[in-house]
Scaffold this motif. Structure first.
Motif, PDB file in Angstrom:
ATOM      1  N   UNK A 265     -49.445 -37.783  -1.653  1.00 40.59           N
ATOM      2  CA  UNK A 265     -50.197 -39.007  -1.574  1.00 40.59           C
ATOM      3  C   UNK A 265     -51.684 -38.737  -1.430  1.00 40.59           C
ATOM      4  N   UNK A 266     -51.978 -37.527  -1.099  1.00 38.50           N
ATOM      5  CA  UNK A 266     -53.374 -37.273  -0.940  1.00 38.50           C
ATOM      6  C   UNK A 266     -54.113 -37.310  -2.225  1.00 38.50           C
ATOM      7  N   UNK A 267     -53.351 -37.039  -3.402  1.00 34.44           N
ATOM      8  CA  UNK A 267     -54.020 -37.084  -4.656  1.00 34.44           C
ATOM      9  C   UNK A 267     -53.965 -38.435  -5.273  1.00 34.44           C
ATOM     10  N   UNK A 268     -53.255 -39.433  -4.443  1.00 39.16           N
ATOM     11  CA  UNK A 268     -53.208 -40.769  -4.983  1.00 39.16           C
ATOM     12  C   UNK A 268     -53.633 -41.805  -3.988  1.00 39.16           C
ATOM     13  N   UNK A 269     -54.327 -41.366  -2.978  1.00 39.92           N
ATOM     14  CA  UNK A 269     -54.659 -42.303  -1.931  1.00 39.92           C
ATOM     15  C   UNK A 269     -55.798 -43.211  -2.359  1.00 39.92           C
ATOM     16  N   UNK A 270     -56.760 -43.449  -1.431  1.00 35.04           N
ATOM     17  CA  UNK A 270     -57.665 -44.558  -1.599  1.00 35.04           C
ATOM     18  C   UNK A 270     -58.642 -44.321  -2.745  1.00 35.04           C
ATOM     19  N   UNK A 271     -58.761 -45.319  -3.628  1.00 35.34           N
ATOM     20  CA  UNK A 271     -59.726 -45.251  -4.717  1.00 35.34           C
ATOM     21  C   UNK A 271     -60.901 -46.139  -4.401  1.00 35.34           C
ATOM     22  N   UNK A 272     -62.085 -45.901  -5.023  1.00 38.02           N
ATOM     23  CA  UNK A 272     -63.235 -46.749  -4.770  1.00 38.02           C
ATOM     24  C   UNK A 272     -62.993 -48.184  -5.228  1.00 38.02           C
ATOM     25  N   UNK A 417     -47.807 -32.912 -16.954  1.00 32.76           N
ATOM     26  CA  UNK A 417     -46.757 -33.291 -17.889  1.00 32.76           C
ATOM     27  C   UNK A 417     -45.372 -33.133 -17.265  1.00 32.76           C
ATOM     28  N   UNK A 418     -44.560 -34.176 -17.409  1.00 35.50           N
ATOM     29  CA  UNK A 418     -43.218 -34.155 -16.854  1.00 35.50           C
ATOM     30  C   UNK A 418     -43.068 -34.953 -15.570  1.00 35.50           C
ATOM     31  N   UNK A 419     -44.177 -35.383 -14.949  1.00 31.47           N
ATOM     32  CA  UNK A 419     -44.087 -36.130 -13.701  1.00 31.47           C
ATOM     33  C   UNK A 419     -43.871 -37.622 -13.900  1.00 31.47           C
ATOM     34  N   UNK A 420     -44.021 -38.111 -15.139  1.00 30.56           N
ATOM     35  CA  UNK A 420     -43.822 -39.522 -15.393  1.00 30.56           C
ATOM     36  C   UNK A 420     -44.868 -40.363 -14.687  1.00 30.56           C
ATOM     37  N   UNK A 421     -44.468 -41.561 -14.245  1.00 31.04           N
ATOM     38  CA  UNK A 421     -45.402 -42.445 -13.558  1.00 31.04           C
ATOM     39  C   UNK A 421     -45.640 -42.036 -12.114  1.00 31.04           C
ATOM     40  N   UNK A 422     -44.726 -41.258 -11.519  1.00 31.75           N
ATOM     41  CA  UNK A 422     -44.869 -40.793 -10.123  1.00 31.75           C
ATOM     42  C   UNK A 422     -45.204 -41.966  -9.205  1.00 31.75           C
ATOM     43  N   UNK A 423     -44.331 -42.969  -9.176  1.00 31.23           N
ATOM     44  CA  UNK A 423     -44.612 -44.198  -8.435  1.00 31.23           C
ATOM     45  C   UNK A 423     -44.796 -43.959  -6.941  1.00 31.23           C
ATOM     46  N   UNK A 424     -44.153 -42.927  -6.389  1.00 27.26           N
ATOM     47  CA  UNK A 424     -44.291 -42.670  -4.960  1.00 27.26           C
ATOM     48  C   UNK A 424     -45.683 -42.181  -4.590  1.00 27.26           C
ATOM     49  N   UNK A 425     -46.469 -41.815  -5.585  1.00 30.64           N
ATOM     50  CA  UNK A 425     -47.835 -41.372  -5.329  1.00 30.64           C
ATOM     51  C   UNK A 425     -48.858 -42.487  -5.583  1.00 30.64           C
ATOM     52  N   UNK A 426     -48.380 -43.679  -5.896  1.00 32.52           N
ATOM     53  CA  UNK A 426     -49.257 -44.764  -6.298  1.00 32.52           C
ATOM     54  C   UNK A 426     -49.896 -45.440  -5.083  1.00 32.52           C
ATOM     55  N   UNK A 427     -51.100 -45.945  -5.271  1.00 32.57           N
ATOM     56  CA  UNK A 427     -51.814 -46.689  -4.236  1.00 32.57           C
ATOM     57  C   UNK A 427     -52.080 -48.106  -4.716  1.00 32.57           C
ATOM     58  N   UNK A 448     -65.667 -54.900  -1.425  1.00 29.81           N
ATOM     59  CA  UNK A 448     -64.811 -54.349  -0.373  1.00 29.81           C
ATOM     60  C   UNK A 448     -63.452 -54.054  -0.961  1.00 29.81           C
ATOM     61  N   UNK A 449     -62.760 -53.039  -0.405  1.00 31.99           N
ATOM     62  CA  UNK A 449     -61.488 -52.614  -0.967  1.00 31.99           C
ATOM     63  C   UNK A 449     -60.538 -52.160   0.137  1.00 31.99           C
ATOM     64  N   UNK A 450     -59.296 -52.609   0.044  1.00 31.39           N
ATOM     65  CA  UNK A 450     -58.227 -52.156   0.930  1.00 31.39           C
ATOM     66  C   UNK A 450     -57.247 -51.344   0.105  1.00 31.39           C
ATOM     67  N   UNK A 451     -57.041 -50.091   0.483  1.00 36.23           N
ATOM     68  CA  UNK A 451     -56.113 -49.209  -0.223  1.00 36.23           C
ATOM     69  C   UNK A 451     -54.854 -48.979   0.595  1.00 36.23           C
ATOM     70  N   UNK A 452     -53.693 -49.200  -0.020  1.00 37.92           N
ATOM     71  CA  UNK A 452     -52.416 -49.045   0.671  1.00 37.92           C
ATOM     72  C   UNK A 452     -51.552 -48.077  -0.136  1.00 37.92           C
ATOM     73  N   UNK A 453     -51.444 -46.810   0.271  1.00 36.95           N
ATOM     74  CA  UNK A 453     -50.599 -45.851  -0.449  1.00 36.95           C
ATOM     75  C   UNK A 453     -49.121 -46.211  -0.328  1.00 36.95           C
TER      76      UNK A 453
END
Length: 533
Positions: A265-272, A417-427, A448-453
């Motif tokens: 999740x660290x590579x999919x956490x909060x975006x600007x 490649x091969x990871x698909x959508x990886x929904x568990x990493x989505x924020x 303002x932005x609220x990010x929820x992994x």
């Protein structure tokens, strides 16, 4: 592989032994997959019994030492699996096992965490030493490439670093220090409570560790292959103690495919913050004198136009499709340079080239966005950094007018490649564009932005952009974890020409920028061009 054991060898050690003996990348990838999601409920350290003793999960510090050593050796022997091995190591919590350079064996008994000082271990803490846990650090300390802030979405990198450094007691990638070495530990960082029992007496490591198939990295010595392997392509590592060809392992769909783990999740956490746009700064119309009133003034290219605050991906901005007014003219907030109203595919795209000032690495990316209807979009990004492919995606709703809201799902990756959508990493990101005459009069725009992994803790961020002159801008974003922790910030500035076919040049720093701090020499320069049709 027969071994003489003081106690039955736990499943985690068995898996590590087969991983150490893997003779090719697909076999090693198969065994690496077993090392994800093996933590007991309520803890983040790995259960060496892999859930087979649910009433009493436990971990010996010596087992974790062997795991770190095996993961480092796997990353060295099979470079294509380095990122996978790093993700395994970065998902675990080391605070309970290592405290003030003292190792502990841990176990859960009736929800009470028990800690007992560890005695002698087979590898003499070589695994911990290789990754930089002990003082002093070796000159060849193994630093995860996953912590390269250019590859990870900037706010995700900040939260990822905060999590592994302050909450999981992993060495800092730049200083090599643990949080307790660098500063006085805050009260919330792993305090001893009534729910933790510590035993002072040391216990010897109860298992044997003796791999029967030592391997040699092919980088240091390339040896002739035995006849049994002659028909295969050159493997990454040569087996030196196996006389016959091993049975062909069943390959997973992808050598880099792996299950989801908490740390990804660290590579999919909060975006600007998502796109925020503002209209041109209006000027009061002069009072009519003798002449009749002049018609309403239209926006021209010479006027100051605030560029939109667009959502940032790992490789650049999301190209957003801009709606065309009925008269066919470009809207004042358009940033992509669309020229023809007759083109209605509703597709926007961009290309970008980014060079890191920190290590000289180069990343090339291309992004495409389809908007099936106004304010709705689906976006994809493909990138290539120093020969390593990756991709990311986003989808959702974004009202780009001041005062508008956006709700979108983002997975900045970079996915392989091969990871698909990886929904568990989505924020999930919920954003709001602030509508303010005061801000507009000062050539400012904010959001303002609220990010929820999907598997993590939320974070709140705010973005402010200043446009001193038309086409020039400076932007900063501050992020604060809602679960507690120190805030951090990012910044960028550059030049963006909104006309069709023109280029954008930007300097950005999405590294570790605590308050105060800038790290100007660790940013990146990005050149991009956008279009739509």
């Amino acid at each position: 592989m027969p071994t003489t054991l003081a106690q039955p060898q736990p499943p985690l050690l068995q898996t590590l032994e087969t991983l150490a003996c893997a003779v090719d990348s697909p076999t090693a990838a198969h065994h690496l997959q077993r090392l994800f999601n093996i933590s007991p409920a309520g803890q983040q350290w790995p259960d060496e019994w892999l859930g087979k003793r649910p009433a009493q999960p436990s971990l010996h510090a010596g087992t974790l030492d062997i795991a770190l050593h095996t993961l480092q050796q796997t990353a060295t022997r099979f470079p294509d699996l380095r990122e996978t091995a790093e993700r395994v190591a970065l998902q675990w919590d080391y605070c309970e096992v290592l405290d003030d350079q003292q190792f502990y064996d841990v176990s859960l008994q009736n929800a009470v965490l028990q800690k007992q000082r560890a005695g002698d271990v087979p590898l003499k803490w070589e695994g911990f030493r290789q990754w930089g846990f002990l003082t002093p650090d070796p000159t060849t300390r193994f630093v995860p490439l996953l912590l390269d802030e250019i590859r990870i979405a900037p706010p995700a990198y900040h939260l990822f670093l905060h999590r592994i450094y302050r909450q999981q007691c992993f060495p800092h990638p730049e200083t090599g220090l643990l949080v307790r070495e660098a500063e006085t530990a805050p009260a919330w960082l792993r305090p001893l409570t009534d729910n933790v029992e510590v035993t002072a007496a040391t216990t010897p490591f109860p298992f044997n560790w003796q791999t029967t198939c030592p391997v040699t990295p092919i980088k240091t010595a390339v040896k002739a292959e035995p006849p049994a392997l002659a028909s295969k392509s050159a493997p990454t590592v040569v087996k030196t103690a196996a006389p016959q060809k091993p049975p062909a392992p069943q390959q997973p769909p992808s050598a880099v495919n792996m299950p989801e783990s908490p740390i990804t999740l660290a590579t999919t956490a909060i975006t600007p913050a998502p796109p925020l746009e503002d209209t041109a700064i209006s000027k009061p119309a002069p009072m009519p004198k003798v002449r009749p009133p002049t018609p309403a003034k239209t926006v021209t290219q010479e006027e100051v136009v605030l560029p939109a605050i667009l959502a940032q991906s790992a490789a650049g901005e999301i190209p957003m499709y801009q709606e065309m007014p009925d008269n066919g003219a470009l809207p004042a907030h358009d940033m992509s340079g669309i020229a023809s109203r007759s083109q209605r595919l509703r597709i926007a795209g961009s290309i970008a080239d980014s060079v890191s000032l920190k290590d000289g690495s180069n990343s090339v990316s291309a992004s495409v966005t389809w908007s099936p209807k106004p304010d709705w979009f689906i976006s994809g990004n493909a990138s290539l950094k120093d020969g390593e492919p990756g991709y990311a995606w986003s989808a959702g709703y974004a009202n780009n007018k001041p005062g508008g809201w956006s709700v979108q799902a983002n997975n900045w990756g970079p996915l392989q490649p091969g990871e698909g959508l990886a929904l568990k990493k989505t924020t999930l990101n919920i954003g709001h564009k602030i509508k303010s005459r005061t801000l507009s009069n000062h050539k400012l725009a904010a959001s303002a932005n609220l990010g929820i992994p999907a598997n993590g803790k939320p974070s709140l961020s705010g973005t402010l952009q200043w446009n001193p002159k038309s086409k020039w801008y400076a932007r900063t974003t501050a992020s604060v974890p809602l679960s507690g922790g120190n805030p951090n910030w990012t910044y960028a500035f550059g030049y963006a020409d909104p006309r069709p076919g023109k280029w954008r040049v930007e300097y950005s720093n999405y590294g570790t920028n605590a308050f105060p701090g800038d790290n100007l020499n660790q940013g990146a320069v990005t050149v991009s061009q956008g279009w739509q049709f």
